[in-house]
Design a protein around this motif. Structure first.
Motif, mmCIF file in Angstrom:
data_model
loop_
_atom_site.group_PDB
_atom_site.id
_atom_site.type_symbol
_atom_site.label_atom_id
_atom_site.label_comp_id
_atom_site.label_asym_id
_atom_site.label_seq_id
_atom_site.Cartn_x
_atom_site.Cartn_y
_atom_site.Cartn_z
ATOM 1 N N ALA A 15 0.833 -1.210 0.000
ATOM 2 C CA ALA A 15 0.000 0.000 0.000
ATOM 3 C C ALA A 15 0.866 1.258 0.000
ATOM 4 O O ALA A 15 0.584 2.218 -0.729
ATOM 5 N N ALA A 16 1.935 1.244 0.770
ATOM 6 C CA ALA A 16 2.825 2.408 0.829
ATOM 7 C C ALA A 16 3.514 2.647 -0.513
ATOM 8 O O ALA A 16 3.727 3.799 -0.913
ATOM 9 N N ALA A 17 3.845 1.589 -1.219
ATOM 10 C CA ALA A 17 4.500 1.734 -2.521
ATOM 11 C C ALA A 17 3.509 2.111 -3.614
ATOM 12 O O ALA A 17 3.842 2.860 -4.537
ATOM 13 N N LEU A 18 2.298 1.606 -3.532
ATOM 14 C CA LEU A 18 1.301 1.820 -4.574
ATOM 15 C C LEU A 18 0.567 3.151 -4.441
ATOM 16 O O LEU A 18 0.242 3.792 -5.450
ATOM 17 N N SER A 19 0.324 3.592 -3.233
ATOM 18 C CA SER A 19 -0.471 4.808 -3.009
ATOM 19 C C SER A 19 0.028 6.020 -3.783
ATOM 20 O O SER A 19 -0.781 6.710 -4.416
ATOM 21 N N LEU A 22 -1.111 5.787 -7.379
ATOM 22 C CA LEU A 22 -2.549 5.973 -7.532
ATOM 23 C C LEU A 22 -2.971 7.414 -7.277
ATOM 24 O O LEU A 22 -4.007 7.853 -7.760
ATOM 25 N N GLU A 23 -2.151 8.148 -6.537
ATOM 26 C CA GLU A 23 -2.448 9.552 -6.231
ATOM 27 C C GLU A 23 -1.836 10.511 -7.238
ATOM 28 O O GLU A 23 -1.898 11.717 -7.066
ATOM 29 N N GLY A 24 -1.197 9.969 -8.300
ATOM 30 C CA GLY A 24 -0.722 10.832 -9.384
ATOM 31 C C GLY A 24 0.757 11.117 -9.418
ATOM 32 O O GLY A 24 1.182 12.029 -10.121
ATOM 33 N N SER A 25 1.578 10.378 -8.694
ATOM 34 C CA SER A 25 3.022 10.601 -8.759
ATOM 35 C C SER A 25 3.501 10.501 -10.202
ATOM 36 O O SER A 25 3.100 9.587 -10.930
ATOM 37 N N PRO A 26 4.381 11.413 -10.633
ATOM 38 C CA PRO A 26 4.914 11.338 -11.994
ATOM 39 C C PRO A 26 5.965 10.235 -12.170
ATOM 40 O O PRO A 26 6.487 10.044 -13.263
ATOM 41 N N LEU A 27 6.266 9.511 -11.104
ATOM 42 C CA LEU A 27 7.313 8.482 -11.169
ATOM 43 C C LEU A 27 6.808 7.131 -11.651
ATOM 44 O O LEU A 27 7.592 6.205 -11.832
ATOM 45 N N GLY A 28 5.500 7.012 -11.853
ATOM 46 C CA GLY A 28 4.979 5.741 -12.314
ATOM 47 C C GLY A 28 3.507 5.828 -12.647
ATOM 48 O O GLY A 28 2.874 6.871 -12.470
ATOM 49 N N ALA A 29 2.981 4.720 -13.156
ATOM 50 C CA ALA A 29 1.571 4.666 -13.535
ATOM 51 C C ALA A 29 1.063 3.248 -13.331
ATOM 52 O O ALA A 29 1.826 2.287 -13.360
ATOM 53 N N VAL A 30 -0.232 3.153 -13.138
ATOM 54 C CA VAL A 30 -0.895 1.863 -12.959
ATOM 55 C C VAL A 30 -2.018 1.767 -13.982
ATOM 56 O O VAL A 30 -2.814 2.702 -14.124
ATOM 57 N N VAL A 43 -0.970 -3.628 -14.820
ATOM 58 C CA VAL A 43 0.429 -3.357 -15.151
ATOM 59 C C VAL A 43 0.850 -2.143 -14.338
ATOM 60 O O VAL A 43 0.121 -1.158 -14.274
ATOM 61 N N ILE A 44 2.013 -2.238 -13.715
ATOM 62 C CA ILE A 44 2.598 -1.101 -13.012
ATOM 63 C C ILE A 44 3.888 -0.745 -13.734
ATOM 64 O O ILE A 44 4.749 -1.613 -13.938
ATOM 65 N N VAL A 45 4.000 0.510 -14.129
ATOM 66 C CA VAL A 45 5.159 1.004 -14.867
ATOM 67 C C VAL A 45 5.799 2.123 -14.052
ATOM 68 O O VAL A 45 5.098 2.963 -13.487
ATOM 69 N N THR A 46 7.127 2.109 -13.981
ATOM 70 C CA THR A 46 7.849 3.202 -13.344
ATOM 71 C C THR A 46 8.702 3.900 -14.394
ATOM 72 O O THR A 46 9.069 3.305 -15.412
ATOM 73 N N PHE A 47 9.000 5.170 -14.156
ATOM 74 C CA PHE A 47 9.721 5.974 -15.137
ATOM 75 C C PHE A 47 11.108 6.340 -14.651
ATOM 76 O O PHE A 47 11.328 6.548 -13.466
ATOM 77 N N GLY A 48 12.019 6.415 -15.591
ATOM 78 C CA GLY A 48 13.391 6.823 -15.321
ATOM 79 C C GLY A 48 13.910 7.627 -16.491
ATOM 80 O O GLY A 48 13.159 8.034 -17.378
#
Length: 127
Positions: A15-19, A22-30, A43-48
């Motif tokens: 939950a701490a990693a996903l929240s 789900l709240e709009g962090s630009p570091l990833g998407a679900v 699918v969970i994608v993270t950006f670099g």
């Protein structure tokens, strides 16, 4: 997925990693796919950033499809569509790390057009 793969994460750590995502962090998407009332996967994608690939890159951190609907092309279609969306957002590379002995994941990658990078080995260390 975590339970299925035997990952030792807690509900709280997930939950701490996903929240933030789900709240709009630009570091990833679900992405959750399938019917709204009965999703079949995610699918969970993270950006670099990658100088080698020329800009923002994306890593598929997790992809999971409900066991009862696997082997129907759902995951490869999801990766294809997500790749199209990411390309339109100027993401330059899509990456997916799999276990070297996971034949099903390797087949999915081939179907989705993901290929091994010649001579590359991914190394990691928990911090």
């Amino acid at each position: 997925m975590h339970e299925e793969r035997g990952l030792t994460t807690t509900d709280e750590s997930r939950a701490a990693a996903l929240s933030p995502l789900l709240e709009g962090s630009p570091l990833g998407a679900v992405w959750i796919f399938g019917p709204a009332r009965a999703p079949v996967g995610y699918v969970i994608v993270t950006f670099g950033w990658s100088l080698e690939s020329g800009g923002m890159d994306a890593t598929v951190d997790e992809i999971w499809v409900r066991p009862s609907v696997r082997r129907r092309g759902i995951a490869s279609e999801a990766l294809y569509e997500i790749g199209r969306a990411l390309k339109s957002a100027d993401v330059t590379m899509l990456r997916l790390v799999i276990d070297s002995e996971d034949a099903a994941s390797a087949a999915l990658c081939r179907t989705a057009g993901l290929t091994p990078r010649a001579g590359a080995t991914i190394l990691s260390r928990p911090l």
